[in-house]
Design an enzyme around this catalytic site. Structure first.
Site, short mmCIF file in Angstrom:
data_model
loop_
_atom_site.label_atom_id
_atom_site.label_comp_id
_atom_site.label_asym_id
_atom_site.label_seq_id
_atom_site.Cartn_x
_atom_site.Cartn_y
_atom_site.Cartn_z
N ASP A 1 -5.55 63.69 19.49
CA ASP A 1 -6.29 63.34 20.71
C ASP A 1 -5.97 61.89 21.10
O ASP A 1 -5.78 61.58 22.28
CB ASP A 1 -7.80 63.49 20.48
CG ASP A 1 -8.12 64.84 19.84
OD1 ASP A 1 -7.80 65.86 20.45
OD2 ASP A 1 -8.65 64.86 18.71
N HIS B 1 -13.64 66.45 16.95
CA HIS B 1 -12.41 67.01 17.54
C HIS B 1 -12.81 68.33 18.21
O HIS B 1 -12.62 69.41 17.66
CB HIS B 1 -11.36 67.22 16.46
CG HIS B 1 -10.11 67.90 16.94
ND1 HIS B 1 -9.31 67.36 17.92
CD2 HIS B 1 -9.54 69.08 16.59
CE1 HIS B 1 -8.29 68.18 18.15
NE2 HIS B 1 -8.41 69.24 17.35
P1 NAD Z 1 -0.88 79.11 11.47
O1 NAD Z 1 -1.71 80.34 11.56
O2 NAD Z 1 0.49 79.12 12.05
O3 NAD Z 1 -0.74 78.67 9.97
C1 NAD Z 1 -1.85 78.57 9.12
C2 NAD Z 1 -1.38 78.92 7.74
O4 NAD Z 1 -2.47 78.72 6.86
C3 NAD Z 1 -0.95 80.39 7.60
O5 NAD Z 1 0.37 80.43 7.09
C4 NAD Z 1 -1.97 80.96 6.63
O6 NAD Z 1 -1.41 81.93 5.76
C5 NAD Z 1 -2.39 79.71 5.87
N1 NAD Z 1 -3.67 79.84 5.19
C6 NAD Z 1 -4.78 80.52 5.55
N2 NAD Z 1 -5.72 80.42 4.61
C7 NAD Z 1 -5.21 79.65 3.63
C8 NAD Z 1 -5.71 79.20 2.39
N3 NAD Z 1 -6.92 79.53 1.95
N4 NAD Z 1 -4.92 78.41 1.64
C9 NAD Z 1 -3.68 78.09 2.05
N5 NAD Z 1 -3.14 78.49 3.22
C10 NAD Z 1 -3.91 79.26 4.00
O7 NAD Z 1 -1.75 77.93 12.12
P2 NAD Z 1 -1.26 76.47 12.54
O8 NAD Z 1 -0.81 76.52 13.95
O9 NAD Z 1 -0.36 75.91 11.50
O10 NAD Z 1 -2.66 75.70 12.54
C11 NAD Z 1 -3.36 75.49 11.34
C12 NAD Z 1 -4.74 74.89 11.63
O11 NAD Z 1 -4.59 73.60 12.23
C13 NAD Z 1 -5.58 75.71 12.61
O12 NAD Z 1 -6.94 75.73 12.16
C14 NAD Z 1 -5.47 74.93 13.90
O13 NAD Z 1 -6.56 75.16 14.77
C15 NAD Z 1 -5.45 73.51 13.37
N6 NAD Z 1 -4.94 72.47 14.27
C16 NAD Z 1 -5.58 71.27 14.30
C17 NAD Z 1 -5.12 70.27 15.13
C18 NAD Z 1 -5.85 68.95 15.20
O14 NAD Z 1 -5.54 68.14 16.10
N7 NAD Z 1 -6.74 68.60 14.31
C19 NAD Z 1 -4.00 70.47 15.91
C20 NAD Z 1 -3.36 71.71 15.86
C21 NAD Z 1 -3.85 72.72 15.03
C1 LMR Z 2 -5.40 70.91 19.28
O1 LMR Z 2 -6.16 70.03 19.67
O2 LMR Z 2 -4.29 71.12 19.79
C2 LMR Z 2 -5.80 71.74 18.09
O3 LMR Z 2 -7.09 71.44 17.67
C3 LMR Z 2 -5.62 73.21 18.33
C4 LMR Z 2 -6.66 73.75 19.25
O4 LMR Z 2 -7.29 74.76 18.89
O5 LMR Z 2 -6.85 73.19 20.33
#
Ligand code: NAD
Ligand code: LMR
Length: 328
Positions: free
Chosen positions: A159, A187
Site C-alpha cells: 500500500d 491492510h
Molecule cells: P496462491 O493461492 O497463489 O498461493 C498460496 C499458496 O499457499 C498455495 O500454493 C497454497 O498451497 C499455500 N498454502 C495454503 N495453506 C498453506 C499452509 N498451511 N502452509 C503452507 N502453504 C500453504 O496465493 P498468492 O497469490 O501467493 O497469495 C498468498 C496470500 O498473500 C493471500 O492470502 C493473498 O491475499 C495475500 N496477499 C497479500 C498482499 C499484501 O499486500 N499484504 C498482497 C498480495 C497477496
Molecule cells: C493486495 O493488496 O493486492 C492484496 O492484499 C491482495 C488483495 O486481496 O487485494
C-alpha cells in the site's frame, strides 16, 4: 565464508512465491555477499509444484543460494529460521473483502505461530503477507510466547509503495524523491493513506496536489488497488506483493534511508490513539540492526485521526472474530 541466513517462505508454490523466491535467492534482500538457505513450506497437495519451482531455482545457478529445503512439515520449515515470510494462505476473489478470508486462513497462523515458537532461531523475525495480514500476524504472535512480540510484523508496504507511485505520477516526481508516506492501520478498505507529512524534495506534497485530489482520487485508488488488480488480472497482486515483502524485510534488516520512514504493521503500543493489542500499520524507522521504532511526535490532522480510530475499531472487531484462536 559468511554464515548463511535461513529464510523460511510459506506458500512457496503459490503466485507470490514464484516471484519472491527468485528475488531472495538473487540477493535482493540481504545483498550480493550474503549466502541464503531457503526453507519452503507447502501443503502436501502442492509439493509437486514446489519441486518444479525448486528445479527452476536450481537452474538459475544463483551463487548465493547455499541450500534449499522443501517440506510440508512446519517443524522442518521453521527449524533454525532467522527470517520467516508467511505467504501461504488463500487469496480473495473478486467481490470479497480480505477479512472474508479469516475463517479459512486464521488456523494456518495458529499452527505456524507454534512452530516458530518451538523451532525457529532465537533471532527470528516474521513478516506476514497472507491475508488478512494484521490479524493473521496477531494470531501467529499469540502462539509464540517465547518470541519477543516486536518480531511479528504484517505487510502494508505494498500500500505504501502504491501510494508513492500514485503521488509520483500525479506530480511528475521520481519515486525516489518522495519521502515520508504513511499508511495507517489495517491492510483493508479502512487503511488510511496519509500524505500530510510527505515531502517531494523540499516541497510539501499536499500543497502540490491539493486536498481534493488527495480525497477524491488518491485515497480511493490506493485503498482499492488490490481489488482493481484482481479485477484486471483475475488473480491478486503477486510480483508487486513479492517486491513489497523484499522492501519490508530489507529495510527492517538493513535500515531505512536517512530522513525517511516506511509503513510497517507492528504490535500497537497505543501510539497515535491506535488500540493496543492489535497489529497496526505505523510510520517506522529502522536503524539497520533488525529493530524498528514507530516515528513519534507527528501532528495528526483531525480527519486522519478519525480514520485511525475507524481502522483501529475494525482491527478490534477482527480480533473479536478470532478470539477463540488466540493464544497467550
Ligand atoms: P496462491 O493461492 O497463489 O498461493 C498460496 C499458496 O499457499 C498455495 O500454493 C497454497 O498451497 C499455500 N498454502 C495454503 N495453506 C498453506 C499452509 N498451511 N502452509 C503452507 N502453504 C500453504 O496465493 P498468492 O497469490 O501467493 O497469495 C498468498 C496470500 O498473500 C493471500 O492470502 C493473498 O491475499 C495475500 N496477499 C497479500 C498482499 C499484501 O499486500 N499484504 C498482497 C498480495 C497477496
Ligand atoms: C493486495 O493488496 O493486492 C492484496 O492484499 C491482495 C488483495 O486481496 O487485494
Amino acid at each position: 565464508m559468511t554464515t548463511p541466513i535461513t529464510i523460511t517462505v510459506t506458500g512457496a508454490a503459490g503466485q507470490i512465491g514464484y516471484s519472491l523466491l527468485f528475488r531472495i535467492a538473487n540477493g535482493d534482500i540481504f545483498g550480493p555477499k550474503q549466502p541464503i538457505i531457503l526453507k519452503m513450506l507447502e501443503i502436501p497437495a502442492a509439493m509437486g509444484v514446489l519441486e518444479g519451482v525448486a528445479m527452476e531455482l536450481t537452474d538459475c545457478a544463483f551463487p548465493l543460494l547455499h541450500d534449499m529445503v522443501l517440506t510440508d512439515d512446519p517443524k522442518v520449515a521453521f527449524d533454525g529460521a532467522n527470517w520467516a515470510i508467511l505467504v501461504g494462505a488463500f487469496p480473495r476473489k473478486a467481490g470479497m473483502d480480505r477479512s472474508d478470508l479469516l475463517g479459512r486462513n486464521a488456523p494456518i497462523f495458529v499452527e505456524q505461530g507454534k512452530a516458530i515458537n518451538n523451532y525457529a532461531a532465537s533471532d527470528i523475525r516474521v513478516l506476514v503477507v497472507g491475508n488478512p495480514v494484521n490479524t493473521n500476524a496477531l494470531i501467529a504472535m499469540s502462539h509464540a510466547p517465547d518470541v519477543p512480540r516486536e518480531r511479528f510484523t504484517a505487510m502494508t508496504r505494498l500500500d505504501h509503495n502504491r501510494a508513492i507511485s500514485q503521488l509520483a505520477r500525479k506530480t511528475g516526481a521520481n519515486v525516489a524523491d518522495i519521502y515520508r508516506m504513511i499508511i495507517w492501520g489495517n491492510h483493508s478498505n479502512t487503511m488510511v493513506p496519509d500524505i500530510s507529512h510527505c515531502r517531494i524534495g523540499r516541497r510539501k506534497a499536499l500543497n502540490l496536489v491539493g486536498k481534493r485530489w488527495y480525497k477524491k482520487e488518491f485515497v480511493p485508488t490506493v485503498v482499492g488497488r488490490g481489488a482493481a488488480v484482481i479485477k484486471a488480472r483475475g488473480a491478486s497482486s503477486a510480483a508487486s506483493a513479492a517486491n513489497a515483502a523484499i522492501d519490508h524485510v530489507r529495510n527492517w534488516a538493513l535500515g531505512t534511508r536517512k530522513g525517511d520512514w516506511v509503513s510497517m504493521a507492528v504490535p500497537s503500543d497505543g501510539a497515535y490513539g491506535a488500540p493496543k493489542g492489535v497489529i497496526f500499520s505505523f510510520p517506522c524507522v529502522c536503524p539497520g540492526d533488525g529493530t524498528y521504532q514507530i516515528v513519534e511526535g507527528l501532528k495528526v490532522d483531525p480527519e486522519i485521526q478519525a480514520g485511525i480510530q475507524a481502522t483501529g475499531e475494525e482491527l478490534l472487531a477482527e480480533r473479536a472474530v478470532v478470539a477463540d484462536l488466540l493464544g497467550s
